[in-house]
Scaffold this motif. Structure first.
Motif, short mmCIF file in Angstrom:
data_model
loop_
_atom_site.label_atom_id
_atom_site.label_comp_id
_atom_site.label_asym_id
_atom_site.label_seq_id
_atom_site.Cartn_x
_atom_site.Cartn_y
_atom_site.Cartn_z
N VAL A 73 0.86 -1.18 0.00
CA VAL A 73 0.00 0.00 0.00
C VAL A 73 0.90 1.23 0.00
O VAL A 73 1.73 1.40 0.91
CB VAL A 73 -0.93 0.03 1.22
CG1 VAL A 73 -1.76 1.32 1.23
CG2 VAL A 73 -1.84 -1.19 1.23
N ILE A 74 0.76 2.05 -1.02
CA ILE A 74 1.50 3.31 -1.12
C ILE A 74 0.46 4.42 -0.99
O ILE A 74 -0.34 4.64 -1.91
CB ILE A 74 2.27 3.43 -2.45
CG1 ILE A 74 3.07 2.14 -2.74
CG2 ILE A 74 3.16 4.65 -2.42
CD1 ILE A 74 4.14 1.82 -1.74
N GLU A 75 0.44 5.09 0.14
CA GLU A 75 -0.62 6.06 0.41
C GLU A 75 -0.40 7.37 -0.36
O GLU A 75 0.61 7.56 -1.03
CB GLU A 75 -0.71 6.31 1.91
CG GLU A 75 -1.12 5.07 2.70
CD GLU A 75 -1.33 5.35 4.17
OE1 GLU A 75 -1.25 6.53 4.59
OE2 GLU A 75 -1.57 4.38 4.92
N ASP A 76 -1.37 8.27 -0.24
CA ASP A 76 -1.36 9.52 -1.00
C ASP A 76 -0.08 10.33 -0.76
O ASP A 76 0.47 10.35 0.34
CB ASP A 76 -2.55 10.40 -0.60
CG ASP A 76 -3.89 9.78 -0.95
OD1 ASP A 76 -3.91 8.76 -1.66
OD2 ASP A 76 -4.92 10.33 -0.49
N ARG A 77 0.35 11.03 -1.81
CA ARG A 77 1.42 12.02 -1.76
C ARG A 77 2.76 11.46 -1.29
O ARG A 77 3.54 12.14 -0.64
CB ARG A 77 1.01 13.21 -0.90
CG ARG A 77 -0.21 13.94 -1.45
CD ARG A 77 -0.49 15.23 -0.73
NE ARG A 77 -1.62 15.92 -1.35
CZ ARG A 77 -2.03 17.13 -1.00
NH1 ARG A 77 -1.42 17.78 -0.02
NH2 ARG A 77 -3.05 17.70 -1.61
N VAL A 78 3.02 10.23 -1.63
CA VAL A 78 4.30 9.60 -1.34
C VAL A 78 5.25 9.84 -2.51
O VAL A 78 4.85 9.82 -3.67
CB VAL A 78 4.13 8.09 -1.09
CG1 VAL A 78 5.46 7.35 -1.13
CG2 VAL A 78 3.43 7.85 0.24
N ARG A 79 6.51 10.05 -2.19
CA ARG A 79 7.56 10.14 -3.21
C ARG A 79 8.55 9.00 -2.97
O ARG A 79 9.05 8.83 -1.86
CB ARG A 79 8.28 11.48 -3.11
CG ARG A 79 9.34 11.73 -4.18
CD ARG A 79 10.73 11.35 -3.77
NE ARG A 79 11.74 11.91 -4.68
CZ ARG A 79 13.01 11.55 -4.69
NH1 ARG A 79 13.46 10.65 -3.84
NH2 ARG A 79 13.85 12.11 -5.54
N ILE A 80 8.83 8.21 -4.01
CA ILE A 80 9.80 7.13 -3.93
C ILE A 80 10.87 7.39 -4.98
O ILE A 80 10.60 7.43 -6.18
CB ILE A 80 9.15 5.75 -4.15
CG1 ILE A 80 8.05 5.52 -3.10
CG2 ILE A 80 10.19 4.65 -4.09
CD1 ILE A 80 7.30 4.22 -3.27
N GLY A 81 12.11 7.58 -4.53
CA GLY A 81 13.21 7.94 -5.41
C GLY A 81 13.73 6.78 -6.24
O GLY A 81 13.31 5.63 -6.09
N TYR A 82 14.68 7.09 -7.09
CA TYR A 82 15.13 6.10 -8.07
C TYR A 82 15.86 4.92 -7.42
O TYR A 82 16.49 5.03 -6.38
CB TYR A 82 15.99 6.75 -9.16
CG TYR A 82 17.38 7.20 -8.75
CD1 TYR A 82 18.43 6.28 -8.64
CD2 TYR A 82 17.66 8.54 -8.52
CE1 TYR A 82 19.70 6.68 -8.30
CE2 TYR A 82 18.94 8.95 -8.17
CZ TYR A 82 19.96 8.02 -8.06
OH TYR A 82 21.22 8.43 -7.71
N ASN A 83 15.71 3.76 -8.07
CA ASN A 83 16.38 2.51 -7.68
C ASN A 83 16.05 2.07 -6.25
O ASN A 83 16.88 1.45 -5.58
CB ASN A 83 17.89 2.62 -7.87
CG ASN A 83 18.29 2.81 -9.31
OD1 ASN A 83 19.03 3.73 -9.63
ND2 ASN A 83 17.78 1.98 -10.20
N CYS A 84 14.86 2.38 -5.79
CA CYS A 84 14.41 1.88 -4.49
C CYS A 84 13.75 0.51 -4.64
O CYS A 84 13.22 0.17 -5.70
CB CYS A 84 13.40 2.85 -3.86
SG CYS A 84 14.12 4.39 -3.27
N VAL A 85 13.76 -0.24 -3.56
CA VAL A 85 13.07 -1.53 -3.49
C VAL A 85 12.13 -1.49 -2.30
O VAL A 85 12.54 -1.15 -1.18
CB VAL A 85 14.07 -2.69 -3.33
CG1 VAL A 85 13.33 -4.01 -3.11
CG2 VAL A 85 14.97 -2.79 -4.55
#
Length: 224
Positions: A73-85
């Motif tokens: 679950v990725i909730e609202d207004r999340v930022r996930i940067g490059y090459n993340c797991v």
């Protein structure tokens, strides 16, 4: 400049639900800068993969090279940067800012701010801020790669707590809300205030006793 042409390829399983105004495969800054200078490659970036049965909220930004496991679950207004797991069955809570090259284990819960290169172990909860020391501001932004924190399995970083620099939080440890940690935490410890470390077996606070008993059961299982 047509930024959309630089977006990475994206694979999202059909069973996953995606909210409104989301961006997947946003390019790395280096590729954007190269394109501005006319020296950028026409090849696409590293692909984004989102597993089955995930729920992606609204206004989520996922950069290139990200892998999100099933049932997340990725909730609202999340930022996930490059090459993340992001491991399976993990929740990234509202407004979390996850920087680049972060590895999050399975069954975790992550909020707050997570700096580049951080590792968050399986079944851990992180509600505070994991930050670099930022001891070399006179050097270029991309030339400095400081050692990040590491949160080991089954640990908790409470709301508003701050873990600074290349600190290791040992497994089955609890960093209380508002605490500041600048040195390693041994396994099975509770941290309060500024670097006040107490072995969990000596902790007398009533509200953590259930968690401590759970940790003790986990430790016995690990030894078998």
């Amino acid at each position: 400049m047509n930024i959309a042409s630089l977006y990475a390829p994206v694979h999202i399983e059909e069973s996953t639900v995606v909210g409104e105004h989301c961006v997947f495969g946003y390019p790395k800054e280096a590729r954007l800068r190269a394109q501005q200078k006319g020296s950028g490659s026409t090849s696409s970036g590293e692909p984004v993969v989102v597993g089955a049965h995930c729920v992606i909220g609204n206004q989520v930004v996922v950069h290139e090279g990200v892998w999100i496991g099933a049932n997340c679950v990725i909730e609202d207004r999340v930022r996930i940067g490059y090459n993340c797991v992001v491991g399976e069955r993990t929740r990234v809570a509202y407004g979390a800012y996850v920087c680049d090259r972060v590895a999050i284990g399975v069954d975790a819960c992550v909020a707050g701010f997570v700096c580049d290169g951080t590792t968050i172990g399986d079944r851990s909860t992180m509600m505070g801020d994991l930050v670099h020391e930022y001891a070399r501001p006179h050097e270029g932004w991309w030339e400095v790669d400081e050692e990040p924190p590491m949160i080991e399995a089954d640990s908790v970083v409470g709301y508003g707590a701050r873990v600074v620099g290349g600190v290791r939080i040992g497994p089955r440890s609890y960093v209380a809300a508002g605490a500041v940690v600048t040195r390693d935490v041994a396994p099975d410890h509770v941290v309060t205030g500024i670097n006040v470390h107490v072995p969990a077996e000596r902790w007398r606070g009533r509200r953590l006793q259930g968690l401590i008993r759970h940790w003790q059961a986990l430790a016995k299982t690990d030894r078998l």
